[in-house]
Design a protein around this motif. Structure first.
Motif, PDB file in Angstrom:
ATOM      1  N   ASP A   1       0.997  -6.728   7.605  1.00 32.35           N
ATOM      2  CA  ASP A   1       1.518  -7.941   8.239  1.00 32.35           C
ATOM      3  C   ASP A   1       2.384  -7.543   9.446  1.00 32.35           C
ATOM      4  OD1 ASP A   1       2.456 -10.501   8.849  1.00 32.35           O
ATOM      5  OD2 ASP A   1       3.938 -10.512   7.223  1.00 32.35           O
ATOM      6  N   PRO A   2       1.764  -6.924  10.452  1.00 33.08           N
ATOM      7  CA  PRO A   2       2.557  -6.416  11.569  1.00 33.08           C
ATOM      8  C   PRO A   2       3.311  -7.504  12.336  1.00 33.08           C
ATOM      9  CG  PRO A   2       0.218  -6.277  12.087  1.00 33.08           C
ATOM     10  CD  PRO A   2       0.340  -6.680  10.643  1.00 33.08           C
ATOM     11  N   ASP A   3       2.731  -8.702  12.419  1.00 29.56           N
ATOM     12  CA  ASP A   3       3.430  -9.779  13.137  1.00 29.56           C
ATOM     13  C   ASP A   3       4.676 -10.237  12.386  1.00 29.56           C
ATOM     14  OD1 ASP A   3       1.523  -9.686  15.147  1.00 29.56           O
ATOM     15  OD2 ASP A   3       0.320 -11.313  14.280  1.00 29.56           O
ATOM     16  N   GLY A   4       4.554 -10.387  11.075  1.00 29.70           N
ATOM     17  CA  GLY A   4       5.709 -10.777  10.276  1.00 29.70           C
ATOM     18  C   GLY A   4       6.790  -9.717  10.299  1.00 29.70           C
ATOM     19  N   PHE A   5       6.372  -8.448  10.222  1.00 30.93           N
ATOM     20  CA  PHE A   5       7.335  -7.358  10.261  1.00 30.93           C
ATOM     21  C   PHE A   5       8.007  -7.279  11.627  1.00 30.93           C
ATOM     22  CE2 PHE A   5       8.396  -2.740  10.580  1.00 30.93           C
ATOM     23  CZ  PHE A   5       9.437  -2.764   9.659  1.00 30.93           C
ATOM     24  N   ALA A   6       7.241  -7.477  12.680  1.00 32.73           N
ATOM     25  CA  ALA A   6       7.821  -7.479  14.031  1.00 32.73           C
ATOM     26  C   ALA A   6       8.865  -8.578  14.166  1.00 32.73           C
ATOM     27  CB  ALA A   6       6.720  -7.636  15.081  1.00 32.73           C
ATOM     28  N   MET A   7       8.603  -9.730  13.573  1.00 35.60           N
ATOM     29  CA  MET A   7       9.570 -10.825  13.621  1.00 35.60           C
ATOM     30  C   MET A   7      10.828 -10.473  12.831  1.00 35.60           C
ATOM     31  SD  MET A   7      10.511 -13.712  14.792  1.00 35.60           S
ATOM     32  CE  MET A   7       9.042 -14.308  15.569  1.00 35.60           C
ATOM     33  N   ALA A   8      10.650  -9.848  11.674  1.00 36.49           N
ATOM     34  CA  ALA A   8      11.808  -9.431  10.872  1.00 36.49           C
ATOM     35  C   ALA A   8      12.645  -8.400  11.635  1.00 36.49           C
ATOM     36  CB  ALA A   8      11.352  -8.869   9.528  1.00 36.49           C
TER      37      ALA A   8
ATOM     38  N   CYS B   1      19.053  -8.626   7.456  1.00 36.17           N
ATOM     39  CA  CYS B   1      18.774  -7.441   6.633  1.00 36.17           C
ATOM     40  C   CYS B   1      18.113  -7.858   5.313  1.00 36.17           C
ATOM     41  CB  CYS B   1      20.051  -6.656   6.359  1.00 36.17           C
ATOM     42  SG  CYS B   1      20.737  -5.854   7.834  1.00 36.17           S
ATOM     43  N   LYS B   2      18.679  -8.864   4.670  1.00 36.01           N
ATOM     44  CA  LYS B   2      18.136  -9.334   3.391  1.00 36.01           C
ATOM     45  C   LYS B   2      16.712  -9.837   3.553  1.00 36.01           C
ATOM     46  CE  LYS B   2      19.013 -12.573  -0.437  1.00 36.01           C
ATOM     47  NZ  LYS B   2      17.647 -12.466  -0.850  1.00 36.01           N
ATOM     48  N   GLY B   3      16.473 -10.621   4.598  1.00 40.55           N
ATOM     49  CA  GLY B   3      15.137 -11.162   4.824  1.00 40.55           C
ATOM     50  C   GLY B   3      14.085 -10.079   4.976  1.00 40.55           C
ATOM     51  N   CYS B   4      14.430  -9.043   5.713  1.00 42.82           N
ATOM     52  CA  CYS B   4      13.491  -7.938   5.907  1.00 42.82           C
ATOM     53  C   CYS B   4      13.309  -7.159   4.603  1.00 42.82           C
ATOM     54  CB  CYS B   4      13.977  -7.022   7.022  1.00 42.82           C
ATOM     55  SG  CYS B   4      12.755  -5.787   7.516  1.00 42.82           S
ATOM     56  N   HIS B   5      14.405  -6.875   3.932  1.00 44.50           N
ATOM     57  CA  HIS B   5      14.311  -6.105   2.683  1.00 44.50           C
ATOM     58  C   HIS B   5      13.560  -6.888   1.605  1.00 44.50           C
ATOM     59  CE1 HIS B   5      17.792  -3.080   3.512  1.00 44.50           C
ATOM     60  NE2 HIS B   5      16.897  -3.104   4.476  1.00 44.50           N
ATOM     61  N   ASP B   6      13.761  -8.174   1.536  1.00 48.33           N
ATOM     62  CA  ASP B   6      13.039  -8.977   0.538  1.00 48.33           C
ATOM     63  C   ASP B   6      11.544  -8.886   0.710  1.00 48.33           C
ATOM     64  OD1 ASP B   6      15.433  -9.796  -0.598  1.00 48.33           O
ATOM     65  OD2 ASP B   6      15.345 -11.841   0.211  1.00 48.33           O
ATOM     66  N   ASP B   7      11.083  -8.911   1.959  1.00 45.77           N
ATOM     67  CA  ASP B   7       9.649  -8.948   2.221  1.00 45.77           C
ATOM     68  C   ASP B   7       9.012  -7.585   2.448  1.00 45.77           C
ATOM     69  OD1 ASP B   7       9.767 -11.713   2.039  1.00 45.77           O
ATOM     70  OD2 ASP B   7       9.930 -12.007   4.219  1.00 45.77           O
ATOM     71  N   TYR B   8       9.794  -6.618   2.921  1.00 42.33           N
ATOM     72  CA  TYR B   8       9.180  -5.368   3.384  1.00 42.33           C
ATOM     73  C   TYR B   8       9.765  -4.097   2.764  1.00 42.33           C
ATOM     74  CZ  TYR B   8       7.241  -8.595   6.727  1.00 42.33           C
ATOM     75  OH  TYR B   8       6.578  -9.655   7.286  1.00 42.33           O
ATOM     76  N   ARG B   9      10.603  -4.244   1.762  1.00 42.77           N
ATOM     77  CA  ARG B   9      11.187  -3.072   1.102  1.00 42.77           C
ATOM     78  C   ARG B   9      11.108  -3.285  -0.405  1.00 42.77           C
ATOM     79  NH1 ARG B   9      17.513  -1.682   0.772  1.00 42.77           N
ATOM     80  NH2 ARG B   9      17.379   0.430   0.007  1.00 42.77           N
ATOM     81  N   SER B  10      10.529  -2.313  -1.097  1.00 37.79           N
ATOM     82  CA  SER B  10      10.452  -2.453  -2.550  1.00 37.79           C
ATOM     83  C   SER B  10      11.810  -2.110  -3.166  1.00 37.79           C
ATOM     84  CB  SER B  10       9.354  -1.577  -3.133  1.00 37.79           C
ATOM     85  OG  SER B  10       9.661  -0.228  -2.979  1.00 37.79           O
ATOM     86  N   LYS B  11      12.062  -2.651  -4.303  1.00 34.30           N
ATOM     87  CA  LYS B  11      13.348  -2.475  -4.970  1.00 34.30           C
ATOM     88  C   LYS B  11      13.514  -1.055  -5.492  1.00 34.30           C
ATOM     89  CE  LYS B  11      14.130  -7.252  -5.577  1.00 34.30           C
ATOM     90  NZ  LYS B  11      14.284  -7.538  -4.173  1.00 34.30           N
TER      91      LYS B  11
END
Length: 150
Positions: free
Chosen positions: A100-107, A139-149
């Motif tokens: 999801d490069p577009d979503g990640f770029a937005m984050a 930071c939270k928005g990006c971590h929620d969607d693009y970083r595993s716990k």
């Protein structure tokens, strides 16, 4: 005869000219991931220090500018630390970064804008609390969607 030798030698020279690029591109994924993790630690360190100082929990208020500048500067390279091919190995980066490069770029843009907002608030005696809240949300928005716990 001379032209044939030139073409042959030109091809050999071109091949050797490309070798450093192949070596560079063949860098160990593990090293790329370690670099990314170090950059993210720097981001987290500056962010954590800013929240501690702003909340009067720890740190010298005169250090705030150093952390603001560090955060703003490091935010400019955040988009460069997720190259293609670094989506495996020991990393908490989710595959969605690359799928999801577009979503990640937005984050990333949200984070960079929020970091700049912290810089602007600091430079203009603005509302640091609001700027830091926006940063925390980015930071939270990006971590929620693009970083595993884990």
């Amino acid at each position: 005869m001379m032209m044939t030798n030139f073409r042959r030698h030109g091809a050999i020279i071109a091949l050797f000219a490309l070798l450093p690029l192949q070596v560079l591109n063949a860098a160990e994924t593990e090293d790329v991931i370690k670099y990314r993790q170090n950059v993210m630690r720097v981001i987290g360190g500056h962010t954590g220090a800013l929240f501690a100082i702003a909340g009067n929990k720890a740190g010298d208020p005169s250090h705030m500018g150093v952390h603001v500048r560090g955060l703003v500067d490091i935010s400019t390279i955040a988009g460069d630390i997720f190259p293609e091919g670094s989506d495996f190995g020991e990393t908490r980066a989710k595959p969605e970064i690359w799928s999801d490069p577009d979503g990640f770029a937005m984050a990333l843009k949200n984070f960079q804008d929020a970091a700049m907002g912290v810089g602007n608030a600091f430079d203009n005696n603005g509302d640091m609390g609001a700027a830091l809240k926006k940063l925390g949300g980015a930071c939270k928005g990006c971590h929620d969607d693009y970083r595993s716990k884990e």
